[in-house]
Design a protein around this motif. Structure first.
Motif, PDB file in Angstrom:
ATOM      1  N   LEU A   1      -8.094  -1.269   5.488  1.00 54.34           N
ATOM      2  CA  LEU A   1      -6.689  -1.259   5.088  1.00 54.34           C
ATOM      3  C   LEU A   1      -5.884  -0.290   5.942  1.00 54.34           C
ATOM      4  O   LEU A   1      -6.391   0.735   6.378  1.00 54.34           O
ATOM      5  CB  LEU A   1      -6.568  -0.855   3.622  1.00 54.34           C
ATOM      6  CG  LEU A   1      -7.278  -1.766   2.613  1.00 54.34           C
ATOM      7  CD1 LEU A   1      -7.202  -1.161   1.223  1.00 54.34           C
ATOM      8  CD2 LEU A   1      -6.654  -3.169   2.625  1.00 54.34           C
TER       9      LEU A   1
ATOM     10  N   PHE B   1      -2.979   2.274   5.766  1.00 55.69           N
ATOM     11  CA  PHE B   1      -2.178   3.043   4.824  1.00 55.69           C
ATOM     12  C   PHE B   1      -0.696   2.880   5.135  1.00 55.69           C
ATOM     13  O   PHE B   1       0.125   2.662   4.249  1.00 55.69           O
ATOM     14  CB  PHE B   1      -2.575   4.522   4.876  1.00 55.69           C
ATOM     15  CG  PHE B   1      -1.631   5.398   4.118  1.00 55.69           C
ATOM     16  CD1 PHE B   1      -1.642   5.417   2.735  1.00 55.69           C
ATOM     17  CD2 PHE B   1      -0.694   6.193   4.788  1.00 55.69           C
ATOM     18  CE1 PHE B   1      -0.766   6.208   2.025  1.00 55.69           C
ATOM     19  CE2 PHE B   1       0.200   6.974   4.084  1.00 55.69           C
ATOM     20  CZ  PHE B   1       0.161   6.984   2.696  1.00 55.69           C
ATOM     21  N   GLU B   2      -0.375   2.967   6.427  1.00 58.34           N
ATOM     22  CA  GLU B   2       1.027   2.927   6.822  1.00 58.34           C
ATOM     23  C   GLU B   2       1.668   1.619   6.383  1.00 58.34           C
ATOM     24  O   GLU B   2       2.771   1.602   5.822  1.00 58.34           O
ATOM     25  CB  GLU B   2       1.125   3.107   8.342  1.00 58.34           C
ATOM     26  CG  GLU B   2       2.522   3.366   8.853  1.00 58.34           C
ATOM     27  CD  GLU B   2       3.319   2.088   9.095  1.00 58.34           C
ATOM     28  OE1 GLU B   2       4.561   2.174   9.101  1.00 58.34           O
ATOM     29  OE2 GLU B   2       2.711   1.010   9.251  1.00 58.34           O
TER      30      GLU B   2
ATOM     31  N   LEU C   1       0.702  -0.479   3.977  1.00 61.31           N
ATOM     32  CA  LEU C   1       0.783  -0.607   2.519  1.00 61.31           C
ATOM     33  C   LEU C   1       1.908   0.262   1.974  1.00 61.31           C
ATOM     34  O   LEU C   1       2.682  -0.149   1.121  1.00 61.31           O
ATOM     35  CB  LEU C   1      -0.550  -0.218   1.894  1.00 61.31           C
ATOM     36  CG  LEU C   1      -1.718  -1.142   2.272  1.00 61.31           C
ATOM     37  CD1 LEU C   1      -3.040  -0.540   1.823  1.00 61.31           C
ATOM     38  CD2 LEU C   1      -1.523  -2.539   1.685  1.00 61.31           C
ATOM     39  N   TYR C   2       2.002   1.492   2.482  1.00 59.63           N
ATOM     40  CA  TYR C   2       3.045   2.418   2.043  1.00 59.63           C
ATOM     41  C   TYR C   2       4.412   1.802   2.333  1.00 59.63           C
ATOM     42  O   TYR C   2       5.310   1.811   1.498  1.00 59.63           O
ATOM     43  CB  TYR C   2       2.870   3.740   2.798  1.00 59.63           C
ATOM     44  CG  TYR C   2       3.792   4.856   2.342  1.00 59.63           C
ATOM     45  CD1 TYR C   2       3.366   5.810   1.425  1.00 59.63           C
ATOM     46  CD2 TYR C   2       5.091   4.978   2.867  1.00 59.63           C
ATOM     47  CE1 TYR C   2       4.191   6.843   1.029  1.00 59.63           C
ATOM     48  CE2 TYR C   2       5.931   6.005   2.461  1.00 59.63           C
ATOM     49  CZ  TYR C   2       5.469   6.947   1.549  1.00 59.63           C
ATOM     50  OH  TYR C   2       6.287   7.970   1.157  1.00 59.63           O
ATOM     51  N   ARG C   3       4.539   1.223   3.546  1.00 57.33           N
ATOM     52  CA  ARG C   3       5.817   0.632   3.954  1.00 57.33           C
ATOM     53  C   ARG C   3       6.155  -0.568   3.069  1.00 57.33           C
ATOM     54  O   ARG C   3       7.294  -0.743   2.644  1.00 57.33           O
ATOM     55  CB  ARG C   3       5.747   0.213   5.422  1.00 57.33           C
ATOM     56  CG  ARG C   3       6.969  -0.500   5.937  1.00 57.33           C
ATOM     57  CD  ARG C   3       7.051  -0.459   7.458  1.00 57.33           C
ATOM     58  NE  ARG C   3       5.736  -0.585   8.104  1.00 57.33           N
ATOM     59  CZ  ARG C   3       5.150  -1.763   8.351  1.00 57.33           C
ATOM     60  NH1 ARG C   3       5.714  -2.888   7.992  1.00 57.33           N
ATOM     61  NH2 ARG C   3       3.967  -1.784   8.959  1.00 57.33           N
TER      62      ARG C   3
ATOM     63  N   TYR D   1       7.240   0.688  -0.269  1.00 57.46           N
ATOM     64  CA  TYR D   1       8.564   1.280  -0.065  1.00 57.46           C
ATOM     65  C   TYR D   1       9.620   0.186  -0.042  1.00 57.46           C
ATOM     66  O   TYR D   1      10.651   0.285  -0.711  1.00 57.46           O
ATOM     67  CB  TYR D   1       8.537   2.062   1.251  1.00 57.46           C
ATOM     68  CG  TYR D   1       9.885   2.553   1.725  1.00 57.46           C
ATOM     69  CD1 TYR D   1      10.399   3.760   1.264  1.00 57.46           C
ATOM     70  CD2 TYR D   1      10.635   1.822   2.653  1.00 57.46           C
ATOM     71  CE1 TYR D   1      11.622   4.229   1.702  1.00 57.46           C
ATOM     72  CE2 TYR D   1      11.864   2.280   3.096  1.00 57.46           C
ATOM     73  CZ  TYR D   1      12.358   3.475   2.624  1.00 57.46           C
ATOM     74  OH  TYR D   1      13.569   3.932   3.060  1.00 57.46           O
TER      75      TYR D   1
ATOM     76  N   ASP E   1      -1.320   7.027  -3.619  1.00 59.99           N
ATOM     77  CA  ASP E   1      -0.861   7.320  -2.263  1.00 59.99           C
ATOM     78  C   ASP E   1       0.040   6.201  -1.739  1.00 59.99           C
ATOM     79  O   ASP E   1       1.104   6.446  -1.187  1.00 59.99           O
ATOM     80  CB  ASP E   1      -2.060   7.502  -1.322  1.00 59.99           C
ATOM     81  CG  ASP E   1      -2.726   8.864  -1.530  1.00 59.99           C
ATOM     82  OD1 ASP E   1      -2.105   9.713  -2.187  1.00 59.99           O
ATOM     83  OD2 ASP E   1      -3.851   9.048  -1.037  1.00 59.99           O
ATOM     84  N   ILE E   2      -0.423   4.965  -1.948  1.00 59.27           N
ATOM     85  CA  ILE E   2       0.359   3.830  -1.459  1.00 59.27           C
ATOM     86  C   ILE E   2       1.715   3.770  -2.165  1.00 59.27           C
ATOM     87  O   ILE E   2       2.744   3.505  -1.554  1.00 59.27           O
ATOM     88  CB  ILE E   2      -0.382   2.500  -1.725  1.00 59.27           C
ATOM     89  CG1 ILE E   2      -1.735   2.489  -1.024  1.00 59.27           C
ATOM     90  CG2 ILE E   2       0.461   1.318  -1.289  1.00 59.27           C
ATOM     91  CD1 ILE E   2      -2.596   1.318  -1.453  1.00 59.27           C
TER      92      ILE E   2
ATOM     93  N   MET F   1       3.431   6.084  -3.588  1.00 60.11           N
ATOM     94  CA  MET F   1       4.067   7.398  -3.703  1.00 60.11           C
ATOM     95  C   MET F   1       5.589   7.293  -3.798  1.00 60.11           C
ATOM     96  O   MET F   1       6.236   7.991  -4.570  1.00 60.11           O
ATOM     97  CB  MET F   1       3.673   8.238  -2.487  1.00 60.11           C
ATOM     98  CG  MET F   1       3.946   9.706  -2.620  1.00 60.11           C
ATOM     99  SD  MET F   1       3.443  10.541  -1.116  1.00 60.11           S
ATOM    100  CE  MET F   1       1.704  10.771  -1.399  1.00 60.11           C
ATOM    101  N   TYR F   2       6.150   6.380  -3.020  1.00 62.98           N
ATOM    102  CA  TYR F   2       7.611   6.264  -3.012  1.00 62.98           C
ATOM    103  C   TYR F   2       8.112   5.753  -4.370  1.00 62.98           C
ATOM    104  O   TYR F   2       9.112   6.234  -4.897  1.00 62.98           O
ATOM    105  CB  TYR F   2       8.063   5.337  -1.880  1.00 62.98           C
ATOM    106  CG  TYR F   2       9.558   5.333  -1.680  1.00 62.98           C
ATOM    107  CD1 TYR F   2      10.182   6.358  -0.973  1.00 62.98           C
ATOM    108  CD2 TYR F   2      10.367   4.327  -2.218  1.00 62.98           C
ATOM    109  CE1 TYR F   2      11.550   6.387  -0.798  1.00 62.98           C
ATOM    110  CE2 TYR F   2      11.732   4.341  -2.051  1.00 62.98           C
ATOM    111  CZ  TYR F   2      12.325   5.372  -1.330  1.00 62.98           C
ATOM    112  OH  TYR F   2      13.676   5.398  -1.163  1.00 62.98           O
TER     113      TYR F   2
END
Lengths: 740, 445
Positions: free
Chosen positions: A54, A56-57, A59-61, A64, A122-123, A125-126
């Motif tokens: 996976l 992270f960047e 998934l986070y995006r 978001y 973590d994913i 977080m936003y």
């Protein structure tokens, strides 16, 4: 971006201005679904331990963007249902775990879930930071714990099984088996992580209930078959085990709760039975000096309500009983020294118990003191005996004892003294005994004498000891006077007997009726010389001879030329000197010549003629007692292996019954002015006071010397009213008024 | 090896940045970088590939420098708002805020921005929030701004006229408003600063009956109590006390006869003495009343009023008229100000004393603008602030010497100002505009 493009459109195509507003930038309708699918897949991979692929960047995006484009709600509900799904899967695998593997599987899944939860957080977080606070949602981490609680811990197939497994493991540990404490710690920690309420409801409460049952049964079993000491050992071990259990795998806050269960079931419920247990209870422990068992009992009982007071009460009543027996035992009363020594031994024993086993507990010390105070005063002769004990110690008992040890003995005596209610009676006797010691030169150590006086002074004040100190001063002054006398008159006296005079101040010394006897001629001449010397240096004084208190050393030669030095009393000296000029003297003749009071004379003759080994006189007829018709001769056959022979006087060391009465009366007489002084002092400051309050205050003021009798106080008040110091209030007869 | 492992290459929107994991770790675990380099994610720093981050590289450069140096420099070509948005993405917004302006110092303030609002009529009050935001009361509305000066949904309490507002914490605002007779409207309410929604409405209860009331001046204590001056229908005049956590009314100090509490212009909680200062001033009342209330003993422990003060002539009366008051616990005194910005002082330790007016210049006299604003006072860490017409004066030292004056060329008189979150907010009366004054970050050396 949107408004910019609109603007440029407007400028290019002014005609289509209105149409431009109709254009709404529409997000790909499948966008939220697509994005969520990516995230959902990621969550699945995370739960499947397959997260290495996976990004992270990415998934986070994606998360978001969903929040940014107002799909926060969809993201959140998606998260809830996805996580719920995975937890249900986990639950199945936990449920199917067999027997002992159940807890291990639960623990493994819990670790997995925690790790997954962290990554999901973590994913997202936003979302956690922006969407959740404004929309009354539960933050991701807390949500993950709640879902675990609801889907696993509270699922019907896990909840009871989990509890039963935990309780069974603890039971097995209690019965001596070794269990996997690490695993227990992890599982309990999980319950604690889910919130204090989960830990309490799902584990702690039932744990405490089961424990109470367990210890109720066990304590019943123990109490049937163990003696008190063994039972306490077992209880202590159980208590320590529970404390250790808490430190190993329970919440620290449980310690107080579980120990209170053990305390209640094993100690509080059996307290009286333990204390009074036949042949091994508290009294037996005290009798057998079982400090370890007593200490254990103290430490366990202090944990429960009324525990210590139970011990204290039993100890006190036992102590009072034994003490009462001790002070009223007629056999013991015969020997005052032994009597006091017994008290001291008893006191030492309990001091040791309190310091070794009872943690130097103040309340126990107080109980000890009040018990001693109680029974010492049961015997009215205690003050006399204590003074006699001191007398014995200071005469001979302390010979060759180091200074520190002397102090220790004196301190112990002072301790007993403190218990006395009638300190003035003690003072009376002490004065008499001290006078005898000083005059006979029998005191072992001046330092010890003075040390005790200082102790009495700190205990009872200056007044108590001023006369005692006066006695010491007299002794010292007399020494100087004698020196002066012999410096002045030494030459003219030649080889006449040596005279030692102790000049005693009237008032400082115990009053004695001054009955003078006829001294031998050479002695009375010498005495007259001293009298004129003394009165010559101290004008305005009166000297009277206390012949009943003196001693003399005589050189005597018997029939076969055996020479001895006889140490005798002044009376005995007077009697013996008569035989310088006569071989045979009748009782009457002796009485006439010496004028010694008959009771004293009888005692004196008894000691000269009737004591084996010391019988320098011979009596006809031979008998134990002195009769008025008896005749006396010098015992020419007297022998002794010693050159110096001390002829004692037959005296009752202890006071005889009439003497006792007399002392008592003197004490009562002395108390009267003290009570009156106290009443006047109190009334002078209070002006008006009622009867009961006067009694209370007077008693309080005088208790450092004696326990004033209310009847006597009343009599003193009456006497003061008669003498116009006080008057009764006219309106209220219970009130007294001070008349200035 | 250690150094190499520390090295990180990031590709942000096509631009390559090289930095260290140590620098990124300053962002904290609860940030994008903190999560990204957590071992769970297998993205060990030092791995050969670049980590692509699909964000604006220019903003990233600014934020990376912020992590490197702790200081914030925003180039003119980057809009602040864009930078804030990027900071929010990375979870660095708090870092940005604390680097944006320095610790408050009244003598080093710079005008940072002026914000123009759209509310009609005069402003009532402006209140600084704990982390750099503020709220402005206009008529029946309260406008809320965060520290980025973005406006959030406005607050109203039944559209009743707002008398005072205050921040309980960074997301909670209490406003006090006039009542609407018989409807239970108005009073006092607690709102969310970010969403503007009403969270709780506070009641006044007398004899177990809920009454409608007008809430006036507000003050909050450190032990979570709210104080408000209250005027009810049936003479429930006085100071009400509520618990912040439960919202329940826990006390009420009824107005003693011939003393005004319910109309108070200003409340101030004194932490040191556990007392509340209540000041009711001209022109709300004909006379000025200042008192200190001790709620534990239900007692007025200190009081002063100008009733019965000798009147020599009308002019002198105005000069002696107190327009605002503030207690200064450090010096055990109360500072008051008249309409010519003369400061006066009273001793808090003895009651019944008089005002010692400081003999500072009366330059203002005779030069009053057409629409004067009465002076207001504020105290912040040993510095005393006083607003007068279009400027704010700063006084320091034991003798309160004038050390600075803040003025802006337009906007007219200042009707209220407030200090908080290391910022000073000043609200103008003529135009609907307020200024933000900040202390610049500390110098580099």
């Amino acid at each position: 971006m949107n408004s910019n493009s609109n603007n440029s459109n407007n400028q290019k195509k002014r005609n289509f201005q209105i149409e431009a507003f109709k254009h709404k930038v529409v997000v790909d309708p499948k966008y939220p679904e697509k994005t969520w699918k990516i995230l959902e897949h990621a969550i699945q991979e995370i739960y499947n331990h397959n997260a290495s692929g996976l990004s992270f960047e990415e998934l986070y995006r994606n998360a978001y963007n969903m929040v940014l484009h107002k799909f926060g709600e969809k993201l959140y509900t998606g998260l809830v249902s996805s996580m719920t799904y995975h937890l249900k899967e986990m639950s199945k695998s936990i449920e199917t775990a067999q027997g002992g593997l159940f807890l291990e599987e639960l623990n493994r899944k819990w670790i997995d879930h925690n790790k997954a939860l962290q990554m999901i957080r973590d994913i997202l977080m936003y979302m956690d930071r922006t969407f959740i606070p404004g929309n009354h949602k539960t933050p991701v981490h807390e949500l993950g714990l709640n879902l675990w609680r609801d889907n696993i811990v509270h699922s019907s197939k896990v909840q009871t099984r989990l509890l039963n497994t935990l309780l069974e493991l603890i039971l097995r540990e209690r019965t001596g088996e070794v269990i996997n404490r690490g695993l227990m710690r992890n599982i309990i920690k999980m319950l604690m992580d889910l919130g204090p309420l989960v830990y309490q409801e799902d584990f702690e409460k039932p744990f405490l209930e089961v424990s109470a049952d367990f210890y109720r049964v066990e304590s019943q079993k123990f109490i049937e078959c163990c003696d008190c000491g063994d039972y306490l050992k077992k209880a202590e071990r159980r208590l320590n085990e529970e404390i250790e259990r808490v430190s190993h795998y329970l919440d620290g806050k449980s310690e107080a709760k579980i120990t209170s269960v053990v305390e209640k079931e094993m100690i509080a419920n059996h307290m009286l039975r333990l204390v009074h247990m036949e042949n091994s209870g508290l009294v037996n422990m005290l009798l057998d000096d079982k400090y370890e068992d007593l200490g254990r009992m103290y430490n366990l009982f202090r944990r429960v309500p009324n525990g210590l007071s139970t011990i204290r009460d039993v100890m006190t009543s036992h102590l009072r009983d034994t003490g009462k027996q001790l002070v009223t035992d007629l056999e013991r009363v015969k020997d005052p020294v032994e009597f006091v020594q017994c008290l001291l031994n008893e006191r030492d024993k309990y001091d040791k118990v309190i310091s070794l086993a009872f943690n130097i507990d103040k309340t126990f010390q107080n109980a000890l003191n009040s018990s001693f105070e109680f029974f010492i005063n049961l015997n009215p002769r205690s003050p006399e005996f204590i003074s006699l004990f001191v007398d014995d110690k200071l005469r001979k008992g302390l010979k060759g004892v180091s200074e520190e040890d002397v102090e220790i003995v004196l301190d112990k005596v002072m301790m007993l003294f403190r218990y006395l209610h009638e300190k003035d009676v003690f003072e009376k006797y002490y004065k008499q005994h001290l006078a005898k010691r000083l005059l006979s030169g029998k005191t072992v150590s001046d330092d010890a004498e003075r040390s005790l006086i200082v102790k009495l002074k700190t205990e009872c004040g200056y007044q108590f000891t001023s006369k005692l100190e006066g006695m010491f001063t007299d002794m010292k002054t007399s020494q100087d006077t004698m020196q002066g006398f012999y410096t002045n008159h030494g030459a003219e006296l030649g080889d006449s007997p040596t005279l030692v005079v102790q000049v005693l101040t009237t008032g400082s010394w115990p009053t004695q009726p001054t009955v003078t006897c006829n001294l031998p001629a050479e002695m009375s001449a010498l005495c007259e010389k001293f009298r004129s010397y003394y009165l010559g240096t101290h004008t305005g004084r009166r000297l009277s001879w206390q012949t009943n208190m003196g001693t003399a050393d005589l050189k005597a030669t018997f029939g076969k030329g055996q020479k001895h030095e006889l140490n005798v009393s002044t009376y005995q000296m007077c009697v013996l000197m008569l035989f310088n000029n006569a071989d045979r003297l009748s009782y009457k003749e002796i009485e006439q010549a010496t004028e010694i009071p008959s009771s004293d004379l009888k005692r004196c003759l008894q000691s000269l003629a009737c004591v084996k080994g010391k019988n320098v006189l011979r009596k006809e007829p031979m008998s134990k007692d002195i009769g008025e018709e008896d005749a006396f001769f010098v015992n020419e056959k007297f022998t002794s292996k010693f050159y110096k022979v001390k002829i004692g006087t037959v005296v009752a060391q202890k006071e005889s019954e009439p003497e006792k009465q007399e002392t008592r009366q003197r004490v009562e007489e002395d108390r009267k002015p003290q009570i009156e002084a106290a009443i006047v002092r109190i009334m002078k400051s209070r002006r008006v006071l009622d009867h009961n309050n006067i009694i209370t205050e007077v008693t309080k003021q005088l208790q450092s010397r004696f326990l004033a009798n209310p009847g006597e106080i009343k009599k003193r008040i009456e006497s003061l009213i008669e003498r116009d110091f006080l008057e009764r209030d006219n309106a209220d007869r219970r009130l007294y008024r001070y008349l200035a | 090896m250690g150094i190499q492992k520390d090295r990180v290459r990031l590709n942000v929107g096509g631009k390559i940045f090289e930095t260290t994991a140590t620098t990124l770790a300053i962002a904290g675990r609860n940030s994008f970088f903190g999560a990204m380099f957590d071992e769970d994610w297998n993205l060990q720093p030092g791995s050969p590939t670049d980590h692509l981050i699909d964000r604006n590289p220019d903003c990233f450069a600014v934020l990376l420098d912020l992590l490197r140096t702790g200081e914030l420099y925003i180039p003119s070509n980057i809009p602040e708002k864009l930078l804030y948005r990027e900071a929010l993405f990375y979870g660095l917004l708090d870092h940005v805020r604390s680097a944006k302006w320095g610790p408050f110092d009244g003598n080093r303030l710079r005008l940072s921005r002026s914000i123009t609002g759209r509310a009609p009529g005069d402003g009532t009050a402006i209140r600084a929030g704990p982390d750099g935001g503020c709220c402005v009361a206009h008529g029946s509305m309260v406008h809320v701004y965060d520290w980025m000066l973005d406006e959030h949904p406005a607050i109203n309490l039944d559209y009743q006229r707002v008398n005072d507002a205050g921040w309980i914490d960074s997301d909670s605002i209490v406003i006090s408003a006039c009542e609407r007779v018989g409807r239970g409207d108005g009073g006092m309410g607690l709102f969310s600063a970010s969403t503007g929604e009403l969270r709780y409405k506070f009641n006044v209860t007398h004899d177990d009956q809920v009454k409608s009331y007008t809430a006036g001046a507000l003050s909050f204590s450190s032990d979570d109590k709210i104080f408000s001056s209250c005027k009810g229908r049936s003479n429930e005049y006085g100071i009400g006390v509520w618990d912040q956590t439960t919202g329940k009314q826990i006390d009420f100090f009824y107005e003693p006869p011939a003393w005004s509490l319910g109309d108070a212009d200003k409340l101030q909680w004194l932490h040191g003495t556990n007392c509340l200062l209540v000041a009711t001033l001209f022109p709300r009342k004909d006379n000025c009343y200042i008192s200190l209330l001790d709620f534990r003993e239900k007692k007025m422990v200190w009081s002063w009023s100008d009733i019965g003060a000798p009147v020599f002539d009308e002019g002198l009366l105005d000069e002696r008229r107190v327009r605002d008051a503030i207690a200064m616990e450090d010096t055990s005194s109360i500072c008051v100000v008249n309409e010519y910005e003369d400061l006066g002082f009273m001793d808090l330790r003895s009651t019944g004393g008089s005002v010692r007016w400081s003999s500072r210049s009366r330059l203002m006299k005779g030069k009053m603008p057409d629409e004067p604003c009465y002076p207001k006072l504020a105290l912040h860490e040993g510095q005393l602030f006083s607003s007068m017409n279009d400027s704010i004066s700063v006084f320091c030292g034991p003798d309160w010497v004038l050390t600075s004056r803040l003025r802006r060329s337009y906007g007219g008189s200042i009707c209220d100002f407030s200090i908080g979150g290391d910022r000073l907010f000043a609200l103008h009366s003529e135009e609907n505009v307020f200024d933000i004054w900040e202390t610049p970050p500390p110098p580099i050396m």
